[in-house]
Design a protein around this motif. Structure first.
Motif, PDB file in Angstrom:
ATOM      1  N   MET A 304       0.863  -1.126  -0.092  1.00  0.00           N
ATOM      2  CA  MET A 304       0.022  -0.011   0.081  1.00  0.00           C
ATOM      3  C   MET A 304       0.856   1.113   0.089  1.00  0.00           C
ATOM      4  SD  MET A 304      -3.293  -0.582  -0.296  1.00  0.00           S
ATOM      5  CE  MET A 304      -4.141   0.742   0.507  1.00  0.00           C
ATOM      6  N   SER A 305       1.966   1.159   0.415  1.00  0.00           N
ATOM      7  CA  SER A 305       3.067   2.347   0.678  1.00  0.00           C
ATOM      8  C   SER A 305       3.681   2.441  -0.645  1.00  0.00           C
ATOM      9  CB  SER A 305       3.812   2.325   1.790  1.00  0.00           C
ATOM     10  OG  SER A 305       4.743   1.349   1.581  1.00  0.00           O
ATOM     11  N   PHE A 306       3.695   1.777  -1.396  1.00  0.00           N
ATOM     12  CA  PHE A 306       4.411   1.672  -2.928  1.00  0.00           C
ATOM     13  C   PHE A 306       3.645   1.891  -4.035  1.00  0.00           C
ATOM     14  CE2 PHE A 306       7.125  -0.592  -6.241  1.00  0.00           C
ATOM     15  CZ  PHE A 306       8.201   0.236  -6.045  1.00  0.00           C
ATOM     16  N   ALA A 307       3.857   3.112  -4.676  1.00  0.00           N
ATOM     17  CA  ALA A 307       2.921   3.454  -5.563  1.00  0.00           C
ATOM     18  C   ALA A 307       2.523   2.386  -6.724  1.00  0.00           C
ATOM     19  CB  ALA A 307       3.188   4.708  -6.215  1.00  0.00           C
ATOM     20  N   PRO A 308       3.487   1.773  -7.353  1.00  0.00           N
ATOM     21  CA  PRO A 308       3.141   0.845  -8.530  1.00  0.00           C
ATOM     22  C   PRO A 308       2.482  -0.379  -8.006  1.00  0.00           C
ATOM     23  CG  PRO A 308       5.612   1.391  -8.474  1.00  0.00           C
ATOM     24  CD  PRO A 308       4.797   1.950  -7.446  1.00  0.00           C
ATOM     25  N   THR A 309       2.543  -0.983  -6.773  1.00  0.00           N
ATOM     26  CA  THR A 309       1.826  -2.048  -6.460  1.00  0.00           C
ATOM     27  C   THR A 309       0.430  -1.605  -5.909  1.00  0.00           C
ATOM     28  OG1 THR A 309       3.035  -1.906  -4.207  1.00  0.00           O
ATOM     29  CG2 THR A 309       4.020  -3.454  -5.485  1.00  0.00           C
ATOM     30  N   ARG A 310       0.402  -0.431  -5.105  1.00  0.00           N
ATOM     31  CA  ARG A 310      -0.781   0.124  -4.693  1.00  0.00           C
ATOM     32  C   ARG A 310      -1.769   0.228  -5.881  1.00  0.00           C
ATOM     33  NH1 ARG A 310       0.679   4.256  -2.257  1.00  0.00           N
ATOM     34  NH2 ARG A 310       0.498   6.050  -3.532  1.00  0.00           N
ATOM     35  N   LYS A 311      -1.301   0.684  -7.246  1.00  0.00           N
ATOM     36  CA  LYS A 311      -2.144   0.992  -8.246  1.00  0.00           C
ATOM     37  C   LYS A 311      -2.802  -0.487  -8.665  1.00  0.00           C
ATOM     38  CE  LYS A 311      -0.019   5.068 -10.318  1.00  0.00           C
ATOM     39  NZ  LYS A 311       0.743   5.433 -11.691  1.00  0.00           N
ATOM     40  N   VAL A 312      -2.060  -1.395  -8.786  1.00  0.00           N
ATOM     41  CA  VAL A 312      -2.611  -2.987  -8.796  1.00  0.00           C
ATOM     42  C   VAL A 312      -3.538  -3.309  -7.908  1.00  0.00           C
ATOM     43  CG1 VAL A 312      -1.616  -5.332  -9.113  1.00  0.00           C
ATOM     44  CG2 VAL A 312      -0.165  -3.547 -10.033  1.00  0.00           C
ATOM     45  N   MET A 313      -3.232  -3.155  -6.530  1.00  0.00           N
ATOM     46  CA  MET A 313      -4.190  -3.554  -5.663  1.00  0.00           C
ATOM     47  C   MET A 313      -5.388  -2.738  -5.643  1.00  0.00           C
ATOM     48  SD  MET A 313      -1.706  -4.005  -2.371  1.00  0.00           S
ATOM     49  CE  MET A 313      -2.790  -4.619  -1.221  1.00  0.00           C
ATOM     50  N   ASP A 314      -5.506  -1.522  -6.191  1.00  0.00           N
ATOM     51  CA  ASP A 314      -6.616  -0.702  -6.277  1.00  0.00           C
ATOM     52  C   ASP A 314      -7.507  -1.242  -7.310  1.00  0.00           C
ATOM     53  OD1 ASP A 314      -5.753   1.238  -4.444  1.00  0.00           O
ATOM     54  OD2 ASP A 314      -5.142   2.700  -5.700  1.00  0.00           O
ATOM     55  N   MET A 315      -7.163  -2.141  -8.127  1.00  0.00           N
ATOM     56  CA  MET A 315      -7.917  -2.554  -9.213  1.00  0.00           C
ATOM     57  C   MET A 315      -8.756  -3.916  -8.545  1.00  0.00           C
ATOM     58  SD  MET A 315      -4.976  -2.913 -12.167  1.00  0.00           S
ATOM     59  CE  MET A 315      -6.262  -3.806 -13.603  1.00  0.00           C
ATOM     60  N   VAL A 316      -8.398  -4.252  -7.327  1.00  0.00           N
ATOM     61  CA  VAL A 316      -9.173  -5.455  -6.898  1.00  0.00           C
ATOM     62  C   VAL A 316      -9.861  -5.112  -5.487  1.00  0.00           C
ATOM     63  CG1 VAL A 316      -7.830  -7.138  -7.982  1.00  0.00           C
ATOM     64  CG2 VAL A 316      -7.154  -6.363  -6.036  1.00  0.00           C
ATOM     65  N   LEU A 317      -9.469  -4.140  -4.971  1.00  0.00           N
ATOM     66  CA  LEU A 317      -9.814  -3.847  -3.390  1.00  0.00           C
ATOM     67  C   LEU A 317     -10.998  -2.990  -3.559  1.00  0.00           C
ATOM     68  CD1 LEU A 317      -6.616  -2.752  -1.750  1.00  0.00           C
ATOM     69  CD2 LEU A 317      -7.847  -4.592  -1.092  1.00  0.00           C
ATOM     70  N   PRO A 318     -11.920  -3.035  -2.444  1.00  0.00           N
ATOM     71  CA  PRO A 318     -13.198  -2.378  -2.772  1.00  0.00           C
ATOM     72  C   PRO A 318     -13.055  -1.089  -2.816  1.00  0.00           C
ATOM     73  CG  PRO A 318     -13.014  -3.314  -0.406  1.00  0.00           C
ATOM     74  CD  PRO A 318     -11.849  -3.976  -1.375  1.00  0.00           C
TER      75      PRO A 318
END
Length: 415
Positions: A304-318
């Protein structure tokens, strides 16, 4: 206090806001004066229609988090403002100041340490002077934690059994989805944690245990770890296996410690508090699962603190303002048990459990009943004002209301 409304639900067009309004429509006593507030009168009207006959005459108030004058006007009309508009660090600062200034009681669902610290520093003295109760974290974060410790303290005091020492909450059952609002708050916290000073605040186990402008300096090891597995037998002899860290411990523990601070250390000189989660009683299996949970929590926060991985997680998180189906909300549940040993060597356990998705249905009940306690049980509330916790602001009145609403909330000595 003579106000036009008993309760204003601010953020009623959001997912949890509407659930809270629905709970009030279903369970508020006849004659309770309730209004709905938000940015769009059209959307508020649509929510009111869905709430049914009990809400047909509820007034609508247009207010915006970026318009302090609209928040001032809203707070001046009500005894209690009940807000679900988060992340609170992004949208809540103006409202908490407006409520404190107007002498209006306030409840929210924040799980954000920096926001509560802001509230203490900027609103506590104002609220104390005007008579307002500013009560944060009136949902699954952090009512089971806060009331669990408070009820232990009260029961032990009644028994004359000494003071609390090492105290641990164990989440024994948890079925439900993660709130989109909670995820959005995590995004904000992860971004703030890049700042060294803010990171130190978030990691400080006593971050909320102080008056305005007085954040105690406490080392990260001065309290039990929020991120380590725990031998269950060290919590209580009746338990087996290994306990995993609970993913909201780094917030809930701060709230419980603030309650102890506000109660002048009544829980005990040796009171230390931690939160865990049961992953089974088989030693080898539970140890492995606890390790997986520990790594998973750390990995999630890092991602969540790393922008590239956060963007990927945002695609699946509510997403904020979204939530599970009614069927999923109804089939959820939670149960917590809090264990302590007193200075006289006696063992006690409190517990709380309820049906309904903890982050949605059960949270709507807890928030709605908190608002009702502040609005309608004023003669039963402790004589405390300022930035408070659920236990310190409402205590027994809230416990009674939750029990009436179908929650199991109890404590007793273990033999």
């Amino acid at each position: 206090m003579s106000r036009e409304f008993d309760i204003v639900v601010y953020g009623a067009t959001g997912f949890v806001g509407e659930l809270t309004a629905q709970h009030l429509a279903d369970r508020a006593p006849a004659g309770t004066k309730i209004a709905l507030a938000g940015r769009s009168e059209t959307k508020l009207a649509a929510v009111r229609r869905r709430l049914g006959p009990a809400a047909r005459e509820w007034p609508l108030i247009v207010a915006d988090s970026e318009s302090p004058s609209s928040l001032d006007a809203m707070c001046e009309r009500t005894q209690v403002v009940c807000t679900t508009v988060g992340p609170y660090l992004r949208y809540g600062e103006n409202l908490v100041i407006a409520a404190a200034t107007a002498g209006t009681d306030y409840v929210d669902l924040t799980g954000e340490v920096p926001f509560v610290r802001y509230s203490i520093d900027k609103a506590d003295e104002i609220a104390t002077a005007t008579g307002a109760r500013i009560v944060h974290s009136c949902g699954f974060d952090s009512i089971p934690s806060d009331l669990g410790a408070y009820l232990l303290h009260r029961t032990i005091a009644e028994d004359g059994a000494g003071e609390m020492t090492d105290t641990t909450m164990v989440v024994t059952s948890l079925r439900g989805g993660v709130s989109g609002g909670t995820v959005d708050s995590m995004r904000v916290i992860a971004e703030l944690a890049k700042d060294t000073e803010m990171r130190h605040l978030i990691m400080n186990p006593q971050a909320l245990s102080g008056d305005a402008g007085e954040t105690p300096r406490a080392g990260i090891n001065s309290e039990p770890s929020d991120m380590s597995p725990v031998d269950a037998k060290k919590v209580d002899p009746s338990l087996r296996g290994t306990l995993a860290p609970f993913f909201m411990a780094s917030y809930n523990t701060r709230v419980v410690r603030r309650s102890n601070f506000l109660l002048d250390g009544a829980y005990g000189d040796g009171f230390r508090y931690q939160e865990t989660m049961s992953v089974g009683g088989v030693r080898g299996v539970s140890a492995a699962l606890a390790g997986v949970v520990t790594v998973g929590i750390g990995g999630f926060l890092g991602a969540m603190s790393f922008a590239p991985t956060r963007k990927v997680m945002d695609m699946v998180l509510p997403k904020p303002g979204t939530g599970p189906s009614e069927k999923s909300r109804e089939t959820g549940n939670f149960a917590t048990q809090t264990f302590t040993t007193t200075t006289s060597g006696r063992r006690y356990r409190s517990q709380m459990r309820a049906h309904g998705d903890p982050g949605y249905k059960a949270t709507a009940v807890m928030l709605g009943q908190s608002a009702l306690a502040l609005a309608l049980d004023r003669d039963r509330l402790p004589d405390r004002k300022g930035v408070l916790t659920p236990a310190v602001a409402m205590g027994d009145a809230l416990i009674d209301r939750l029990q009436t609403a179908g929650f199991v909330v109890e404590a007793h000595e273990l033999k």
